[in-house]
Design an enzyme around this catalytic site. Structure first.
Site, PDB file in Angstrom:
ATOM      1  N   HIS A  38      -9.168   1.271   5.105  1.00 40.87           N
ATOM      2  CA  HIS A  38      -8.110   1.282   5.570  1.00 40.87           C
ATOM      3  C   HIS A  38      -8.185   2.395   6.876  1.00 40.87           C
ATOM      4  O   HIS A  38      -8.982   3.324   6.873  1.00 40.87           O
ATOM      5  CB  HIS A  38      -7.061   2.057   4.806  1.00 40.87           C
ATOM      6  CG  HIS A  38      -5.687   1.836   5.388  1.00 40.87           C
ATOM      7  ND1 HIS A  38      -5.125   3.058   6.496  1.00 40.87           N
ATOM      8  CD2 HIS A  38      -4.663   1.134   5.308  1.00 40.87           C
ATOM      9  CE1 HIS A  38      -3.838   2.497   6.655  1.00 40.87           C
ATOM     10  NE2 HIS A  38      -3.874   1.436   5.983  1.00 40.87           N
ATOM     11  N   LYS A  52       0.111   4.419  -0.193  1.00 37.96           N
ATOM     12  CA  LYS A  52      -0.589   5.228   0.318  1.00 37.96           C
ATOM     13  C   LYS A  52      -0.274   6.563  -0.689  1.00 37.96           C
ATOM     14  O   LYS A  52      -0.290   6.421  -1.823  1.00 37.96           O
ATOM     15  CB  LYS A  52      -0.104   5.730   1.624  1.00 37.96           C
ATOM     16  CG  LYS A  52      -0.201   4.373   2.399  1.00 37.96           C
ATOM     17  CD  LYS A  52      -0.145   4.639   4.027  1.00 37.96           C
ATOM     18  CE  LYS A  52      -0.232   3.097   4.655  1.00 37.96           C
ATOM     19  NZ  LYS A  52      -0.031   3.486   6.123  1.00 37.96           N
ATOM     20  N   GLU A  70      -5.219  -5.043  10.629  1.00 34.84           N
ATOM     21  CA  GLU A  70      -4.337  -3.982  10.604  1.00 34.84           C
ATOM     22  C   GLU A  70      -4.454  -3.268  12.077  1.00 34.84           C
ATOM     23  O   GLU A  70      -5.205  -2.314  12.261  1.00 34.84           O
ATOM     24  CB  GLU A  70      -4.152  -2.753   9.835  1.00 34.84           C
ATOM     25  CG  GLU A  70      -3.794  -3.451   8.189  1.00 34.84           C
ATOM     26  CD  GLU A  70      -3.455  -2.600   7.505  1.00 34.84           C
ATOM     27  OE1 GLU A  70      -2.240  -2.606   6.938  1.00 34.84           O
ATOM     28  OE2 GLU A  70      -4.022  -1.500   7.148  1.00 34.84           O
ATOM     29  N   SER A 126       3.532  -2.375  10.394  1.00 33.27           N
ATOM     30  CA  SER A 126       4.959  -2.297  10.672  1.00 33.27           C
ATOM     31  C   SER A 126       5.749  -3.680  10.186  1.00 33.27           C
ATOM     32  O   SER A 126       6.523  -4.356  10.926  1.00 33.27           O
ATOM     33  CB  SER A 126       5.225  -2.076  12.032  1.00 33.27           C
ATOM     34  OG  SER A 126       4.960  -0.845  12.330  1.00 33.27           O
ATOM     35  N   GLY A 156       2.689   1.982  10.682  1.00 29.41           N
ATOM     36  CA  GLY A 156       3.788   3.078  10.520  1.00 29.41           C
ATOM     37  C   GLY A 156       4.510   3.578  11.838  1.00 29.41           C
ATOM     38  O   GLY A 156       5.072   4.460  11.995  1.00 29.41           O
ATOM     39  N   GLU A 186      -6.895   4.635   7.812  1.00 29.32           N
ATOM     40  CA  GLU A 186      -6.328   6.154   7.651  1.00 29.32           C
ATOM     41  C   GLU A 186      -7.699   6.704   6.849  1.00 29.32           C
ATOM     42  O   GLU A 186      -7.980   7.977   7.018  1.00 29.32           O
ATOM     43  CB  GLU A 186      -5.201   6.241   6.635  1.00 29.32           C
ATOM     44  CG  GLU A 186      -3.941   6.014   7.601  1.00 29.32           C
ATOM     45  CD  GLU A 186      -2.673   5.535   6.921  1.00 29.32           C
ATOM     46  OE1 GLU A 186      -2.672   5.500   5.522  1.00 29.32           O
ATOM     47  OE2 GLU A 186      -1.872   5.117   7.457  1.00 29.32           O
ATOM     48  N   ASN A 208       0.874  -1.275  -0.189  1.00 28.88           N
ATOM     49  CA  ASN A 208       0.236   0.111   0.235  1.00 28.88           C
ATOM     50  C   ASN A 208       0.797   1.278  -0.122  1.00 28.88           C
ATOM     51  O   ASN A 208       1.571   1.548   1.186  1.00 28.88           O
ATOM     52  CB  ASN A 208      -0.926   0.050   1.256  1.00 28.88           C
ATOM     53  CG  ASN A 208      -1.710   1.226   1.250  1.00 28.88           C
ATOM     54  OD1 ASN A 208      -1.534   2.015   0.476  1.00 28.88           O
ATOM     55  ND2 ASN A 208      -2.345   1.285   2.730  1.00 28.88           N
TER      56      ASN A 208
HETATM   57  P1  PGA Z   1       3.018   0.074   7.602  1.00 25.15           P
HETATM   58  O1  PGA Z   1       1.628   0.399   6.939  1.00 25.15           O
HETATM   59  O2  PGA Z   1       3.421  -1.010   6.867  1.00 25.15           O
HETATM   60  O3  PGA Z   1       3.853   1.531   7.009  1.00 25.15           O
HETATM   61  O4  PGA Z   1       3.015   0.078   9.213  1.00 25.15           O
HETATM   62  C1  PGA Z   1       0.593  -0.735   6.894  1.00 25.15           C
HETATM   63  C2  PGA Z   1      -0.708  -0.001   6.358  1.00 25.15           C
HETATM   64  O5  PGA Z   1      -1.038   1.009   6.545  1.00 25.15           O
HETATM   65  O6  PGA Z   1      -1.209  -0.720   5.545  1.00 25.15           O
END
Ligand code: PGA
Length: 251
Positions: A99, A14, A169, A214, A175, A101, A12
């Site tokens: 997601h 983003k 997640e 992560s 992140g 976010e 992803n």
């Molecule tokens: P990350 O994000 O691997 O940077 O923690 C995962 C995600 O948001 O899908």
């Protein structure tokens, strides 16, 4: 589970990447071509502006492309939005939905995620539906309940010949470099599997449940060998083809 589910390693990107980032797709293609055996399906979800060109570079089945969101309607007066059909037309085969976010930053509810997932299925895309608890919800002992409700409310009913992917997640792991313990991952994936089997039967047994938050080359092997973990949704570590390929190799 009787037969092993082929893992899906999904990236992803983003809101990262302009034309120059397409080099990472070329590099990934090279790495895949050089590898003797790839034991996973590979998906990259770049920004929508890059899906079409990325699909042309990927050429073929080794790397699937996906969107990061879609609208629940097929078309209409929705300035700035993108429909599932448009993503499919651009070369996408999957779309990430719900997601954290989007849930946090755009107030998306599970009901909206479900409507989007229905639109994705209608357009022939595989929805990758994200669920996950916040740090407070976990600390207060509600992780199972929150994730359970999200799974129940965000997933549409789907035809036997369609496919749905769930991505667990934990919001606090995205992140941050923090990950749940392997026991906690195993427990939550078992919980999600049970909900899927109760509702969808055989389709729930074979649906892929990804872990996200992560994931990096150094922890991917352990996470991916956890029962009911059928792949990973990778943010930061998917931006560089070599890192992403490290995770693919761990599968
Ligand atoms: P990350 O994000 O691997 O940077 O923690 C995962 C995600 O948001 O899908």
């Amino acid at each position: 589970m009787s037969e092993r589910i082929r893992p899906l390693i999904a990236g992803n990107w983003k809101m990262n990447g302009t034309s120059a980032a397409l080099n990472e797709i070329s590099r990934l293609r090279e790495l895949i071509a050089e590898a003797r055996r790839i034991a996973a399906d590979i998906l990259v979800c770049p920004p929508a502006t890059l899906v079409h060109r990325a699909a042309q570079i990927a050429q073929g089945d080794a790397i699937a492309l996906g969107g990061q969101d879609c609208h629940a309607s097929r078309s209409g007066a929705y300035t700035g939005d993108i429909s599932a059909e448009m993503l499919s037309d651009a070369g996408a085969r999957y779309v990430i939905l719900g997601h954290s976010e989007r849930r946090a930053g755009h107030g998306e509810t599970s009901a909206e995620v479900r409507a989007k997932a229905e639109a994705a299925l209608a357009a022939g895309l595989v929805p990758v539906v994200c669920v996950g608890e916040t740090e407070t919800e976990r600390a207060e002992g509600y992780a199972n309940a929150v994730v359970g409700d999200q799974v129940t409310e965000s997933l549409p009913d789907f035809a036997a010949d369609a496919e749905i992917v769930v991505a667990y997640e934990p919001v606090w792991a995205i992140g941050t470099g923090k990950t749940p313990t392997i026991d906690d991952i195993a427990q939550m994936h078992r919980h999600i599997r049970q909900l899927l089997v109760d509702r969808f039967g055989a389709a729930g047994e074979s649906a892929r449940i990804l872990y996200g938050g992560s994931v990096k080359p150094s922890n991917a092997g352990e996470i991916l060998s956890t029962p009911n973990v059928n792949g990973a949704l990778v943010g930061g570590a998917s931006l560089k083809a070599d890192d992403f390929f490290g995770i693919i190799s761990a599968a």
